[in-house]
Scaffold this motif. Structure first.
Motif, short mmCIF file in Angstrom:
data_model
loop_
_atom_site.label_atom_id
_atom_site.label_comp_id
_atom_site.label_asym_id
_atom_site.label_seq_id
_atom_site.Cartn_x
_atom_site.Cartn_y
_atom_site.Cartn_z
N ASN A 92 0.65 -0.89 -0.09
CA ASN A 92 0.43 0.24 -0.08
C ASN A 92 0.88 1.23 -0.07
OD1 ASN A 92 -2.12 2.38 0.31
ND2 ASN A 92 -2.86 1.34 2.21
N PRO A 93 1.19 1.35 -1.13
CA PRO A 93 2.12 2.57 -1.47
C PRO A 93 1.83 4.45 -0.88
CG PRO A 93 1.69 2.09 -3.03
CD PRO A 93 0.98 0.96 -2.74
N THR A 94 0.47 4.77 -0.81
CA THR A 94 -0.17 5.40 0.10
C THR A 94 -0.11 5.05 1.48
OG1 THR A 94 -2.26 4.71 -0.39
CG2 THR A 94 -0.77 6.12 -2.43
N GLY A 95 -0.23 4.63 1.91
CA GLY A 95 -0.42 4.06 3.92
C GLY A 95 0.78 4.66 4.45
N GLN A 96 -0.22 4.78 5.71
CA GLN A 96 1.00 5.86 6.22
C GLN A 96 1.80 4.82 7.01
OE1 GLN A 96 -0.78 6.78 10.37
NE2 GLN A 96 0.76 6.54 11.33
N GLY A 97 3.65 5.01 6.50
CA GLY A 97 5.05 4.52 6.69
C GLY A 97 5.09 4.07 5.67
N ALA A 98 4.17 4.13 4.68
CA ALA A 98 5.21 3.34 3.10
C ALA A 98 6.10 4.02 3.07
CB ALA A 98 3.58 3.57 2.34
N GLY A 99 7.12 3.06 2.21
CA GLY A 99 8.14 3.98 2.11
C GLY A 99 9.36 3.48 2.87
N ASN A 100 8.88 3.07 4.68
CA ASN A 100 10.13 3.80 5.53
C ASN A 100 11.27 2.67 5.30
OD1 ASN A 100 8.31 6.30 6.99
ND2 ASN A 100 7.57 4.72 8.50
N PRO A 101 12.29 2.67 5.79
CA PRO A 101 13.20 2.41 5.68
C PRO A 101 13.03 0.88 7.04
CG PRO A 101 14.31 4.00 6.20
CD PRO A 101 12.50 4.13 6.35
N VAL A 102 13.48 -0.43 6.37
CA VAL A 102 13.13 -1.49 6.46
C VAL A 102 14.43 -1.76 8.40
CG1 VAL A 102 13.04 -3.84 6.73
CG2 VAL A 102 12.66 -2.73 5.32
N ILE A 103 13.65 -2.35 9.34
CA ILE A 103 14.38 -2.21 10.46
C ILE A 103 15.36 -3.29 10.83
CG2 ILE A 103 14.61 -2.16 13.30
CD1 ILE A 103 12.06 -0.22 13.03
N ILE A 104 16.19 -3.20 10.97
CA ILE A 104 17.29 -5.05 10.69
C ILE A 104 17.91 -5.24 11.81
CG2 ILE A 104 19.13 -6.08 9.92
CD1 ILE A 104 16.30 -5.22 8.07
N ALA A 105 17.86 -6.57 12.44
CA ALA A 105 18.26 -7.05 14.01
C ALA A 105 20.31 -7.83 13.33
CB ALA A 105 17.10 -7.93 14.25
N ALA A 106 21.08 -7.18 14.49
CA ALA A 106 21.93 -7.54 13.66
C ALA A 106 22.91 -8.04 15.25
CB ALA A 106 22.48 -6.90 13.28
N TYR A 157 18.64 -9.89 8.20
CA TYR A 157 18.47 -9.14 7.28
C TYR A 157 17.00 -9.40 6.99
CZ TYR A 157 20.13 -13.90 4.97
OH TYR A 157 20.34 -14.43 4.61
N ARG A 158 16.50 -9.08 5.82
CA ARG A 158 14.92 -8.96 5.89
C ARG A 158 14.36 -10.69 5.49
NH1 ARG A 158 14.41 -3.95 1.47
NH2 ARG A 158 16.21 -3.03 2.93
N GLY A 159 14.15 -10.98 5.84
CA GLY A 159 13.46 -12.40 5.05
C GLY A 159 14.10 -13.01 5.93
N SER A 160 14.55 -12.65 7.08
CA SER A 160 14.76 -14.13 8.15
C SER A 160 13.77 -14.14 9.07
CB SER A 160 16.01 -12.92 8.79
OG SER A 160 17.54 -12.74 8.55
N THR A 161 13.94 -14.91 9.53
CA THR A 161 12.85 -16.09 10.40
C THR A 161 13.25 -15.56 11.65
OG1 THR A 161 14.07 -17.96 10.63
CG2 THR A 161 12.91 -18.06 9.01
N PHE A 167 8.06 -8.95 8.21
CA PHE A 167 9.77 -9.39 8.01
C PHE A 167 9.66 -10.23 7.04
CE2 PHE A 167 13.95 -9.69 9.05
CZ PHE A 167 14.53 -8.29 8.67
N TRP A 168 9.40 -11.99 7.38
CA TRP A 168 9.40 -12.89 6.34
C TRP A 168 9.58 -12.20 4.70
CZ3 TRP A 168 7.44 -16.54 3.37
CH2 TRP A 168 7.33 -18.20 3.44
N ARG A 169 8.58 -11.66 4.97
CA ARG A 169 7.72 -11.68 3.34
C ARG A 169 8.61 -10.40 2.97
NH1 ARG A 169 1.48 -12.38 2.02
NH2 ARG A 169 1.32 -14.45 2.57
N LEU A 170 8.96 -9.79 3.81
CA LEU A 170 10.10 -8.91 3.01
C LEU A 170 11.39 -8.93 1.99
CD1 LEU A 170 10.54 -6.32 5.69
CD2 LEU A 170 9.52 -5.73 3.65
N ILE A 171 11.57 -10.62 1.50
CA ILE A 171 12.92 -11.22 1.01
C ILE A 171 12.83 -10.66 -0.10
CG2 ILE A 171 11.32 -12.56 0.60
CD1 ILE A 171 13.50 -14.68 1.42
N ASP A 172 13.65 -10.53 -0.04
CA ASP A 172 14.38 -10.39 -1.95
C ASP A 172 15.99 -10.22 -2.01
OD1 ASP A 172 13.75 -8.42 -4.07
OD2 ASP A 172 15.31 -6.91 -3.47
N TYR A 173 15.58 -11.58 -2.35
CA TYR A 173 16.74 -12.49 -2.11
C TYR A 173 18.30 -12.09 -3.61
CZ TYR A 173 18.19 -15.35 1.34
OH TYR A 173 18.86 -15.92 2.38
N GLY A 174 19.34 -11.67 -2.97
CA GLY A 174 20.23 -10.90 -4.35
C GLY A 174 19.99 -9.76 -4.43
#
Length: 357
Positions: A92-106, A157-161, A167-174
């Motif tokens: 939903n590109p017009t939704g609230q917070g759409a396009g915010n950076p993804v938060i990554i744990a490390a 990284y995004r897509g990790s379990t 977050f799982w569905r943010l996967i973008d391998y490669g």
């Protein structure tokens, strides 16, 4: 079936209270809803999917405790959060917070013994697996690195379990996983004055090897050296010999959105073997002829492409080494000897205070 799923929920919650590990399953997330629709079956599938992601979250929390238990004697350990690029697919590109950076744990590890020993080198350790995560089965490798005097950062990284369905569905391998890993390296340098920015290496196995390779191909100035173990190297070939369920992970609407047949150039763009001409960083590659996950032909294609491009690098093709895909991540003599070879290669460029001889 509802009773069975309810028991799974209770067992998961009970296991968290006891802090004992159980066998957690990968959630069943179909690429597209089954047709024709059956309201009862749809609700059951939705419940099973929800419980699968709950299992992942519980498992992740338990495993985080295992990291501290296994490493606290030699390392200062933390789990940090930083931001990577926005999602590639925004429902939903017009939704609230759409396009915010993804938060990554490390996960970060600083060697206690060398905390005041001046500048130390950094290893960026990239986990493997489609929808994998950095779990404590890698503790022996992290210990070996820390004991040599390396700081380590290992991004989920995004897509990790372990972080829920969204977050799982943010996967973008490669794709954007490569940027998440690079952002972790940059975070580590910005927040740890004891790390030498000129002595940074990156290593990974399997899909982590693929991300390692794409990082050095796209950002050669950021890494002094790299190691890729049994790396996923050619997504076009991989889609050909893997099963349909694997292909659906990549062609799902929340991922690439098209199969290799429908958009072969996108799969080539994400494949190290088709980017070999970019190599500038010292590189060691290991593969195994009996690998049951990454067929050796993928890595042979990468090796051939690097040679054809006139690139200098080192590699070794193990012949039927016990352990297959995991052959040099085990506790066997051949695995330890292979890792020692990796560590000696890294040390030539990173000069850790307690290098493996």
């Amino acid at each position: 079936m509802i009773a069975r799923l309810a028991r799974r929920f209770l067992l998961s919650a009970f296991s968290l209270g006891l802090l004992t590990t159980v066998g957690f399953s990968q959630p069943r997330v179909p690429a597209q809803p089954a047709q024709p629709a059956d309201p009862v079956q749809d609700r059951l599938r939705g419940l099973e999917e929800t419980l699968g992601f709950l299992d992942q979250r519980l498992s992740k929390r338990i495993d985080d405790l295992m990291w501290f238990r296994s490493m606290d004697d030699i390392a200062l350990i933390d789990k940090v959060r930083y931001t990577g690029p926005p999602p590639r697919v925004i429902p939903n590109p017009t939704g609230q917070g759409a396009g915010n950076p993804v938060i990554i744990a490390a996960y970060t590890f600083l060697p206690r013994k060398y905390a005041s020993a001046g500048k130390i080198p950094l290893i960026v350790l990239v986990h493997g697996g489609v929808h994998g995560d950095f779990d404590s089965s890698s503790a022996h490798i992290v210990r070996e690195l820390v004991e040599q005097g390396y700081a380590v950062i290992a991004p989920d990284y995004r897509g990790s379990t372990g972080y829920g369905r969204d977050f799982w569905r943010l996967i973008d391998y490669g794709g954007l996983e490569n940027d998440d890993v690079l952002a972790g390296k940059q975070w580590m340098l910005e927040n740890n004055a004891s790390i030498d920015a000129e002595r940074v290496g990156i290593i990974g196995w399997s899909h982590g090897g693929m991300i390692t390779l794409m990082n050095i191909f796209d950002h050669p100035q950021d890494y002094k050296v790299a190691y890729a173990g049994v790396p996923v190297s050619d997504l076009v070939a991989r889609m050909g010999y893997k099963g349909q369920s694997y292909r659906e992970l990549f062609s799902a609407p929340y991922h690439i959105g098209k199969s290799a047949e429908e958009n072969v150039n996108e799969y080539r763009k994400r494949s190290p073997a088709w980017n070999a001409e970019k190599l500038q960083t010292p590189l060691l590659i290991h593969t195994n002829s009996n690998d049951e996950d990454v067929n050796v032909m993928e890595v042979e294609h990468l090796i051939g492409a690097l040679k054809a491009a006139g690139k200098k690098f080192e590699y070794k093709v193990y012949q039927n080494a016990p352990g297959g895909h995991a052959f040099n991540r085990l506790d066997t003599k051949i695995a330890k000897d292979s890792r020692a070879e990796v560590y000696r290669f890294l040390a030539k460029y990173l000069n850790p205070p307690n290098a493996v001889k």
